[in-house]
Enzyme design. Structure first.
Site, PDB file in Angstrom:
ATOM      1  N   TRP A 105      -3.841  77.366 -11.063  1.00  0.00           N
ATOM      2  CA  TRP A 105      -3.513  75.977 -10.717  1.00  0.00           C
ATOM      3  C   TRP A 105      -2.284  75.504 -11.458  1.00  0.00           C
ATOM      4  CZ3 TRP A 105      -5.403  75.070  -6.317  1.00  0.00           C
ATOM      5  CH2 TRP A 105      -6.667  75.535  -5.947  1.00  0.00           C
ATOM      6  N   ASP A 175      -3.676  67.907 -15.610  1.00  0.00           N
ATOM      7  CA  ASP A 175      -4.496  68.132 -14.424  1.00  0.00           C
ATOM      8  C   ASP A 175      -5.928  68.269 -14.928  1.00  0.00           C
ATOM      9  OD1 ASP A 175      -5.956  69.027 -12.297  1.00  0.00           O
ATOM     10  OD2 ASP A 175      -4.655  70.719 -11.797  1.00  0.00           O
ATOM     11  N   LYS A 199     -15.247  67.486  -7.980  1.00  0.00           N
ATOM     12  CA  LYS A 199     -16.079  68.222  -8.933  1.00  0.00           C
ATOM     13  C   LYS A 199     -16.911  67.223  -9.740  1.00  0.00           C
ATOM     14  CE  LYS A 199     -12.127  71.224  -8.850  1.00  0.00           C
ATOM     15  NZ  LYS A 199     -12.591  72.279  -7.996  1.00  0.00           N
TER      16      LYS A 199
HETATM   17  N1  PMP Z   1      -6.304  71.823 -10.105  1.00  0.00           N
HETATM   18  C1  PMP Z   1      -7.472  72.366 -10.491  1.00  0.00           C
HETATM   19  C2  PMP Z   1      -7.737  72.578 -11.946  1.00  0.00           C
HETATM   20  C3  PMP Z   1      -8.418  72.732  -9.523  1.00  0.00           C
HETATM   21  O1  PMP Z   1      -9.585  73.278  -9.898  1.00  0.00           O
HETATM   22  C4  PMP Z   1      -8.138  72.513  -8.154  1.00  0.00           C
HETATM   23  C5  PMP Z   1      -9.115  72.829  -7.058  1.00  0.00           C
HETATM   24  N2  PMP Z   1     -10.170  73.624  -7.339  1.00  0.00           N
HETATM   25  C6  PMP Z   1      -6.894  71.967  -7.808  1.00  0.00           C
HETATM   26  C7  PMP Z   1      -6.015  71.620  -8.809  1.00  0.00           C
HETATM   27  C8  PMP Z   1      -6.525  71.730  -6.376  1.00  0.00           C
HETATM   28  O2  PMP Z   1      -7.208  70.592  -5.961  1.00  0.00           O
HETATM   29  P1  PMP Z   1      -7.175  70.052  -4.482  1.00  0.00           P
HETATM   30  O3  PMP Z   1      -7.961  71.000  -3.646  1.00  0.00           O
HETATM   31  O4  PMP Z   1      -7.825  68.697  -4.629  1.00  0.00           O
HETATM   32  O5  PMP Z   1      -5.758  69.945  -4.042  1.00  0.00           O
END
Ligand code: PMP
Length: 363
Positions: A105, A175, A199
């Protein structure tokens, strides 16, 4: 099993929600008390929704300790849109943003920032398969960086920062998608915090952004309207139709966290749940934790078995036993038990029992 019975859901997200929240959402789905219409049917400009929005923000400010000099936004597009919005708003031409890479991520976030401007990788643990969080003394920070970005919990690799990194005067951007409200957030140490809701905050479809107001001056005037934080601050998250239902459920989840004793209680609960699982992983060597012990996540517990065949058996048999969603992310495989705030302690005990029994039979 009764067709509406609930199983233990270890999914990384969308993830398990608190049962009292689901019950209230179910009740209110037909008619909000005193309103006579479903939350799915009311105008986002109605007093009823204004009240839902204001209450969600006020509760979140209290529970997360968000000071008045920070704006709270409920946006669309997931955390992934924030990968772009952060640099589009905060990274001026010629300036450099620092990124700490601790998993897929944060790599994705850095990739989007490179489309906008200069990126310095302040540290990366990729050569070690992202098994750990870098130490403070490993960070190579740019003097006068536009901001420093990190991922507080790495959902895929099962690692988590113990405390936010120390980055001096540069705004720190987090994030916090996969550990928000699981512990104190230290808002004042950050310039911006973002999190997809699916989450620890509620359903998919709403993304929380907490931004220090002085940073709003940086947004370029010619930026696309919907991608400009100022639009949403001025519009109080109502510039366009927001994700009404998701915001409503997010409000219920935040209130539930408050009722449980707030983020300190969540932190104690997470520590208990995670240590029960890590103790079982470490007990004999049959299971192997993938993260280094001092970087282990309290939200996503990742572990492996001796070979992939055995792992497939583990996941299949666990699913049959009502322990769902234990497969690791498709990019890393292995096993992952996601134990967010709403995941019950009884489910952790059930997994520990299953692990013991599986080891007894296959070990
Ligand atoms: N950052 C983290 C730490 C994540 O775990 C996730 C999704 N699992 C995301 C970003 C991406 O999130 P989204 O699907 O809401 O775009």
């Amino acid at each position: 099993m009764k067709s509406d019975a609930r199983i233990y859901n270890f999914s990384a997200g969308p993830a398990v929600q608190p049962v009292p929240v689901l019950r209230q959402a179910q009740r209110d789905l037909l008619a909000l008390p005193g309103v006579g219409m479903s939350v799915l049917e009311i105008s986002h400009r109605s007093p009823a929704f204004e009240d839902i929005l204001a209450r969600a923000e006020a509760d979140l400010r209290r529970v997360a300790g968000i000071p008045d000099d920070y704006a709270v936004l409920f946006l669309h597009g997931g955390a992934s849109t924030q990968f772009s919005m952060v640099p589009m708003n905060l990274l001026a031409p010629g300036a450099t943003a620092d990124y700490v890479l601790t998993g897929s991520w944060s790599e994705k976030a850095a990739r989007e920032a490179r489309r906008v401007g200069n990126v310095n990788v302040a540290a990366t643990t990729k050569p070690e398969a992202f098994r750990r969080i870098p130490r403070q003394d490993e960070l190579r920070l740019t003097p006068d960086a536009a901001y420093v970005h990190y991922t507080s919990n790495n959902t895929i690799f099962g690692t988590q920062w113990r405390t936010p990194p120390d980055v001096g005067a540069a705004p720190l951007v987090s994030d916090a998608s996969s550990d928000i409200l699981s512990r104190p957030l230290h808002v004042a140490r950050h310039g911006l915090i973002y999190a997809g809701a699916q989450k620890n905050l509620g359903p998919a479809g709403v993304t929380l952004v907490i931004i220090r107001r002085d940073l709003l001056d940086r947004s370029p005037a010619d930026l696309a309207t919907m991608l400009n934080y100022t639009t949403h601050v001025e519009g109080r998250s109502l510039y366009n139709t927001p994700s009404v239902f998701s915001i409503y459920v997010l409000g219920l989840v935040v209130k539930w966290v408050d009722d449980q004793g707030g983020v300190d209680a969540m932190a104690r609960l997470s520590a208990r749940k995670a240590s029960a699982l890590y103790a079982e992983i470490d007990r004999t060597g049959f299971y192997r934790g993938t993260a280094e012990p001092d970087s282990r996540s309290l939200m996503n517990v990742t572990f492996r078995l001796a070979d992939e065949h055995l792992e497939r058996r583990f996941i299949e048999e666990a699913t049959t036993a009502g322990l769902d969603g234990l497969g690791g992310h498709r990019s890393v495989r292995g096993m992952r038990a996601s134990i967010y705030n709403a995941f019950p302690e009884a489910g952790v005990a059930a997994l520990v029992d299953f692990m013991r029994e599986f080891e007894r039979r296959k070990g």
